[in-house]
Design an enzyme around this catalytic site. Structure first.
Site, mmCIF file in Angstrom:
data_model
loop_
_atom_site.group_PDB
_atom_site.id
_atom_site.type_symbol
_atom_site.label_atom_id
_atom_site.label_comp_id
_atom_site.label_asym_id
_atom_site.label_seq_id
_atom_site.Cartn_x
_atom_site.Cartn_y
_atom_site.Cartn_z
ATOM 1 N N HIS A 97 -99.236 -25.592 -52.977
ATOM 2 C CA HIS A 97 -100.610 -25.636 -52.466
ATOM 3 C C HIS A 97 -101.427 -24.463 -53.014
ATOM 4 C CE1 HIS A 97 -103.683 -26.427 -49.298
ATOM 5 N NE2 HIS A 97 -103.876 -25.114 -49.405
ATOM 6 N N GLU A 98 -100.886 -23.270 -52.913
ATOM 7 C CA GLU A 98 -101.622 -22.087 -53.360
ATOM 8 C C GLU A 98 -101.778 -22.058 -54.880
ATOM 9 O OE1 GLU A 98 -103.248 -20.170 -51.469
ATOM 10 O OE2 GLU A 98 -102.449 -20.950 -49.592
ATOM 11 N N HIS A 148 -104.987 -23.793 -55.837
ATOM 12 C CA HIS A 148 -106.161 -22.920 -55.738
ATOM 13 C C HIS A 148 -106.207 -21.937 -56.921
ATOM 14 C CE1 HIS A 148 -107.147 -24.469 -51.859
ATOM 15 N NE2 HIS A 148 -106.117 -23.932 -51.234
#
Length: 448
Positions: free
Chosen positions: A22-23, A26
Site C-alpha cells: 500500500h505504501e 503512494h
C-alpha cells in the site's frame, strides 16, 4: 512451532506485506510526480538501520507491522514553504493520484494473487456451484419456522434468479434478524416465503438453518476428542452413522443431538476400504459461546474440485471474484452503519492472526495466498472509504475543494482530522474488543 507462534509470525508477515505494498503505491506515484519523499520505512517506531539516497531515508524500523511514507508538506498543519517538491504545492489532480495509488495497489495485488492461485491450484467446494436445493432443515431454525422442507429449491433471493449456494449464502449472512424474502419451488409449485435469519456464532451473522447436500469428509481432528481417539483420520469419508446415510455434516450434527451420549457407529471409506468405528459423543463447546452440543471432534472440509485455469480465464475469474467481494464489503459497511449487522462481523488483528495461522498450516501455499488476497482487497476498499485521515478522506476533500475552486481552511481540516482520529481509535478499540470476546470462549469452526 506452536499454533500461537505460527499465528503471530503469519499475521506479522501478511499484514506487514499488505501495508508495505500500500505504501509503495503512494511512494512510487509521489516520486514519479516530483513530490519529495523524506522517509520510506519498513515498519514503525525507532529507526534500526537503513540508508539515504537523494532526499529519501530508506529505513527499517523497530515495529514490523507494515510501513509508512512521509512526504514533504503532506500534513495540512505543517508550515508551507512554497517549495514545488512539497505535497501541497502540487495540483489537486497530482494529490488525487498519490492518494488513490495506495488502495489501488492493494486491489491490484488481490487480483494478481487470485489469478496466480487459479492458474496453479484452483480448489473450491463442489456444492457452491450447485443449485440451492435444500438437503435438510435444522429443528427450530428460521427455515423450519417458515415451513421449508428437504427437497425445496430456492429459485429467487434478493433479485437473484435461480441462485447457487455461493450466491445464496452471503444474502443470508448479511441479514441477521432481518426479513429476507425468497421464492421456493416445491414440485410443480412456486411460492414466496419470508424468513428471518437468526444471528449465530460470535460474529452474529445470519443463519437460515437450511443446508446443502455435501459429503462428510474429515478435515482437521481435535486431539483427545472421540473421533481422534477412535482412529478416524483426515480425508476419511463418512457415509453412514448407525446404518443411516449421511448426506451432509448438518445431518450428522442434528442426529448427534438426538442420540446425545449414546455410542454411535460410523461407516467410513478410506482408500477404497470400508471401515467401521464406534465412539461416544461428548457435550462440548462450539463456535457459538452460548451453545454446547454433542460432538465427535473434527472439522468437515467437504468435497472439493481442483483444477488449473489458463491465464485469461484465471484473470477473468479473479476480476469477477474481486468485484463480487468488493460489493459485499461495501454492503457490509452499509449494513453496519445502519445497525442491521453487528460490528462483531468485522475481524481485527486477532481474528486475522487466527485465520493467517490456520492458512499457514494448510498443505501448500495457496490457502495463505487466498487469505492475503482477501486481506489486501479489504485494506484497499477500507482505505477508499470517505473518512478523513484515510486515503478516501483525502480524495473527498480534494473533490470538495475542486467543486469550491479553493482550499478548505486549515482550521476546519484540523478539527475534522482530530474528530476522525478519535473515531478511528474508537473503531479500532471496538474491533479488538470484539476479537477478544470472540476468542476467549474459543472458536471451533464447523465442528460435529
Amino acid at each position: 512451532m506452536s499454533d500461537f507462534l505460527i499465528s503471530i509470525v503469519a499475521v506479522v508477515a501478511v499484514l506487514g506485506f499488505m501495508i508495505l505494498v500500500h505504501e509503495f503505491g503512494h511512494y512510487a506515484v509521489a516520486k514519479w510526480l516530483g513530490v519529495r519523499v523524506e522517509v520510506f520505512s519498513i515498519g514503525f517506531g525507532k529507526r534500526l538501520f537503513g540508508f539515504r539516497k537523494g532526499d529519501t531515508d530508506y529505513r527499517v524500523s523497530a515495529i514490523p507491522l507494515g510501513g509508512y511514507v512521509k512526504m514533504s508538506g503532506e500534513n495540512p498543519m505543517d508550515e508551507r514553504t512554497g517549495d514545488p517538491a512539497e505535497f501541497l504545492s502540487h495540483s489537486r489532480w497530482h494529490r488525487f493520484l498519490i492518494a488513490i495509488a495506495g488502495p489501488l495497489m492493494n486491489i491490484f495485488l488481490a487480483v494478481f494473487l487470485l489469478t496466480t492461485v487459479y492458474m496453479v491450484h484452483y480448489e473450491y467446494p463442489v456444492y457452491l456451484d450447485t443449485p440451492a436445493v435444500i438437503e435438510g432443515v435444522k429443528h427450530d431454525s428460521a427455515a423450519a419456522q417458515a415451513g421449508l422442507q428437504a427437497g425445496d429449491r430456492i429459485v429467487r433471493v434478493d433479485g437473484i434468479e435461480n441462485p447457487t449456494w455461493e450466491q445464496l449464502q452471503p444474502r443470508v449472512w448479511l441479514s441477521p434478524n432481518q426479513p429476507l424474502t425468497i421464492s421456493i419451488q416445491r414440485g410443480d409449485q412456486v411460492f414466496e416465503k419470508t424468513i428471518v435469519p437468526k444471528a449465530v456464532t460470535t460474529s452474529e451473522v445470519g443463519s437460515a438453518g437450511w443446508f446443502p447436500k455435501q459429503p462428510v469428509i474429515v478435515g482437521r481432528l481435535e486431539a483427545e476428542m472421540p473421533a481422534a481417539k477412535a482412529g478416524i483420520k483426515e480425508n476419511d469419508r463418512i457415509v453412514a452413522m448407525d446404518g443411516s446415510p449421511m448426506g451432509s455434516i448438518e445431518t450428522m450434527i442434528e442426529r448427534l443431538q438426538q442420540t446425545k451420549e449414546k455410542p454411535v457407529e460410523l461407516t467410513v471409506i478410506r482408500g477404497g476400504q470400508t471401515l467401521s468405528f464406534r465412539m461416544q459423543p461428548v457435550l462440548s463447546k462450539t463456535e457459538d459461546p452460548k451453545e454446547q452440543r454433542y460432538r465427535l471432534g473434527f472439522l468437515n472440509k467437504g468435497e472439493t474440485a481442483v483444477t488449473k485455469l489458463p491465464f485469461t480465464r484465471a484473470l477473468s475469474l479473479s476480476l469477477q471474484e474481486n468485484k463480487k467481494y468488493s460489493l459485499l464489503i461495501l454492503e457490509l459497511a452499509k449494513k453496519i452503519a445502519q445497525r442491521k449487522v453487528s460490528l462483531r462481523a468485522v475481524s481485527g488483528p486477532i481474528g486475522i492472526a487466527q485465520d493467517a495461522g490456520y492458512a499457514a498450516q494448510q498443505k501448500g501455499w495457496t490457502p495463505l495466498m487466498e487469505l492475503m488476497a482477501g486481506i489486501s482487497l479489504n485494506l484497499g476498499i477500507f482505505n477508499l472509504l470517505p473518512i478523513p485521515i484515510l486515503d478516501g478522506g483525502v480524495i473527498l476533500f480534494l473533490l470538495i475543494e475542486g467543486l469550491m475552486r479553493h482550499d478548505i481552511s486549515l482550521r476546519i481540516k484540523e478539527r475534522v482530522y482530530q474528530a476522525a482520529f478519535v473515531f478511528l481509535v474508537l473503531f479500532a478499540v471496538m474491533v479488538i474488543y470484539n476479537d477478544l470476546m470472540k476468542t476467549i470462549p474459543g472458536l471451533a469452526g464447523r465442528l460435529p
